[in-house]
Design a protein around this motif. Structure first.
Motif, PDB file in Angstrom:
ATOM      1  N   TYR A  57       0.866  -1.359  -0.055  1.00 57.96           N
ATOM      2  CA  TYR A  57       0.054   0.154  -0.022  1.00 57.96           C
ATOM      3  C   TYR A  57       0.890   1.283  -0.008  1.00 57.96           C
ATOM      4  CZ  TYR A  57      -2.797   4.053   1.494  1.00 57.96           C
ATOM      5  OH  TYR A  57      -3.603   5.018   1.759  1.00 57.96           O
ATOM      6  N   ARG A  61       2.407   4.213  -4.066  1.00 59.66           N
ATOM      7  CA  ARG A  61       1.692   5.439  -4.331  1.00 59.66           C
ATOM      8  C   ARG A  61       2.454   6.144  -5.301  1.00 59.66           C
ATOM      9  NH1 ARG A  61      -1.508   9.963  -4.122  1.00 59.66           N
ATOM     10  NH2 ARG A  61      -0.232  11.720  -4.392  1.00 59.66           N
ATOM     11  N   GLN A  64       0.671   4.942  -8.701  1.00 59.22           N
ATOM     12  CA  GLN A  64      -0.748   5.784  -8.731  1.00 59.22           C
ATOM     13  C   GLN A  64      -0.608   6.893  -9.477  1.00 59.22           C
ATOM     14  OE1 GLN A  64      -3.156   5.777  -5.148  1.00 59.22           O
ATOM     15  NE2 GLN A  64      -3.708   7.872  -5.605  1.00 59.22           N
ATOM     16  N   PRO A  73      -4.694   6.432 -12.035  1.00 54.52           N
ATOM     17  CA  PRO A  73      -4.750   6.606 -10.656  1.00 54.52           C
ATOM     18  C   PRO A  73      -5.827   5.835  -9.794  1.00 54.52           C
ATOM     19  CG  PRO A  73      -4.344   8.557 -11.952  1.00 54.52           C
ATOM     20  CD  PRO A  73      -4.968   7.734 -12.941  1.00 54.52           C
ATOM     21  N   ASN A  77      -5.317   3.025  -7.074  1.00 60.34           N
ATOM     22  CA  ASN A  77      -5.844   3.469  -5.657  1.00 60.34           C
ATOM     23  C   ASN A  77      -6.652   2.375  -5.260  1.00 60.34           C
ATOM     24  OD1 ASN A  77      -8.109   5.206  -4.114  1.00 60.34           O
ATOM     25  ND2 ASN A  77      -6.107   5.656  -3.528  1.00 60.34           N
ATOM     26  N   ASN A  78      -7.643   2.102  -5.943  1.00 58.63           N
ATOM     27  CA  ASN A  78      -8.377   0.646  -5.532  1.00 58.63           C
ATOM     28  C   ASN A  78      -7.786  -0.421  -5.171  1.00 58.63           C
ATOM     29  OD1 ASN A  78     -11.070   1.989  -5.500  1.00 58.63           O
ATOM     30  ND2 ASN A  78     -11.505   1.451  -7.819  1.00 58.63           N
ATOM     31  N   ARG A  80      -4.711  -0.575  -3.927  1.00 63.67           N
ATOM     32  CA  ARG A  80      -3.943  -0.038  -2.814  1.00 63.67           C
ATOM     33  C   ARG A  80      -5.007  -0.124  -1.597  1.00 63.67           C
ATOM     34  NH1 ARG A  80      -2.232   5.207  -3.054  1.00 63.67           N
ATOM     35  NH2 ARG A  80      -0.493   4.649  -1.338  1.00 63.67           N
ATOM     36  N   GLU A  81      -6.283   0.445  -1.895  1.00 66.09           N
ATOM     37  CA  GLU A  81      -7.220   0.695  -0.597  1.00 66.09           C
ATOM     38  C   GLU A  81      -7.539  -0.828  -0.079  1.00 66.09           C
ATOM     39  OE1 GLU A  81      -7.768   3.149   1.271  1.00 66.09           O
ATOM     40  OE2 GLU A  81      -6.729   4.951   0.021  1.00 66.09           O
ATOM     41  N   ASN A 129     -15.714   4.297  -4.725  1.00 72.36           N
ATOM     42  CA  ASN A 129     -14.567   5.008  -5.065  1.00 72.36           C
ATOM     43  C   ASN A 129     -14.725   5.348  -6.655  1.00 72.36           C
ATOM     44  OD1 ASN A 129     -12.175   6.681  -4.799  1.00 72.36           O
ATOM     45  ND2 ASN A 129     -10.822   4.758  -5.190  1.00 72.36           N
ATOM     46  N   ASP A 149      -3.045  12.553 -10.441  1.00 75.25           N
ATOM     47  CA  ASP A 149      -3.680  11.884  -9.316  1.00 75.25           C
ATOM     48  C   ASP A 149      -5.134  12.153  -9.406  1.00 75.25           C
ATOM     49  OD1 ASP A 149      -3.827  10.453  -7.330  1.00 75.25           O
ATOM     50  OD2 ASP A 149      -3.129  11.745  -5.741  1.00 75.25           O
ATOM     51  N   TRP A 152     -10.389  13.828  -6.149  1.00 69.92           N
ATOM     52  CA  TRP A 152     -11.391  13.376  -5.063  1.00 69.92           C
ATOM     53  C   TRP A 152     -12.253  14.483  -4.330  1.00 69.92           C
ATOM     54  CZ3 TRP A 152      -7.271  10.264  -5.631  1.00 69.92           C
ATOM     55  CH2 TRP A 152      -7.644   8.697  -5.960  1.00 69.92           C
ATOM     56  N   TRP A 238      -2.491  13.397   2.937  1.00 73.29           N
ATOM     57  CA  TRP A 238      -2.415  11.933   2.765  1.00 73.29           C
ATOM     58  C   TRP A 238      -0.840  11.813   3.543  1.00 73.29           C
ATOM     59  CZ3 TRP A 238       1.797  10.628   0.303  1.00 73.29           C
ATOM     60  CH2 TRP A 238       2.229  11.382  -0.639  1.00 73.29           C
TER      61      TRP A 238
END
Length: 265
Positions: A57, A61, A64, A73, A77-78, A80-81, A129, A149, A152, A238
């Motif tokens: 995770y 980064r 991403q 990205p 990200n999905n 990683r999360e 997400n 990135d 959001w 973050w």
């Protein structure tokens, strides 16, 4: 100078943080067989996978932001999360419980419940997400190479704000709450460690305290970043929980490196 800061925060710090937890996983793999008699094989197996997935995770980064524009990205990200919410958090929770009470006391139903809840939350996070993101944007350049990135927090609509709230709840539940409960278990056990076991494993209370502190640090850092956005409307902080991860790694390393019994002088 600005380019260096961007590279440092977005690439170097995540890679260093990830490497710390990969190193922890390697050390756990090495030390585990020597300590199965104190905490059980299952405890160290869960710790290993928890550290590995958290390392993935953290260290991913850069992927991403460097692999391309939307939807790259979002896809990275999905992944990683999902690792963090669905695998890292329950693995560390089970490992802490095993360290505190012994691997033989890790019940099958406990594993099913904690992994089931966290994987469900991870799936909800991934689904929401996809709908919550507003695309991707260039955040900086390395020479002429753009880094992207996800968007959001920009161009927020009432509908997307509700979706972001769901993402926040998922993350607060796992890993924040799951890890906080694990840290509480560690500290509670440390302060009430049975005297008969302390005679055999005199360092266990200290190991549990260090584990609890490290786990709390990451949990609190992630919660703080969330509230900075929720209350202050300051997005993309973050990096705060990467600092928390590094601090957590320090305390976890300290805990793992301690022998279970104090050396007699």
């Amino acid at each position: 100078m600005e380019e260096f800061i961007n590279v440092f925060i977005n690439i170097i710090v995540p890679l260093i943080s990830g490497l710390v937890f990969f190193a922890l996983a390697k050390y756990v793999k090495h030390i585990g067989p020597l300590r199965h008699f104190t905490a059980g094989k299952e405890t160290y197996d869960h710790a290993f996978w928890g550290f590995i997935t958290f390392g993935i995770y953290l260290a991913s980064r850069p992927l991403q932001i460097l692999l391309g524009p939307h939807p790259v990205p979002l896809i990275v990200n999905n992944i990683r999360e999902f690792f963090m919410i669905g695998i890292f958090a329950p693995s560390i929770f089970i490992a802490i419980y095993g360290l505190a009470y012994g691997g033989e006391n890790i019940k099958k139903w406990m594993r099913w419940v904690i992994y089931g809840i966290c994987i469900l939350l991870a799936m909800v996070f991934v689904f929401i997400n996809i709908r919550a993101i507003g695309g991707a944007e260039e955040i900086f350049r390395i020479a002429n190479y753009p880094a992207y990135d996800g968007m959001w927090f920009k161009n927020m609509t009432p509908e997307r704000a509700k979706l972001m709230a769901v993402l926040f709840v998922c993350r607060v539940t796992s890993p924040v709450l799951v890890l906080a409960i694990g840290a509480t278990i560690a500290l509670s056990r440390a302060f009430h460690y049975p005297q008969e076991r302390k005679k055999l494993y005199s360092n266990m209370p200290k190991k549990l305290i260090l584990t609890g502190i490290g786990t709390y640090l990451f949990s609190i850092s992630m919660l703080t970043v969330g509230f900075v956005w929720l209350l202050g409307k300051i997005p993309n902080q973050w990096w705060g929980y990467y600092v928390g991860a590094l601090l957590a790694g320090f305390f976890e390393s300290w805990s793992i490196s301690l022998p279970v019994r104090k050396e007699e002088i």
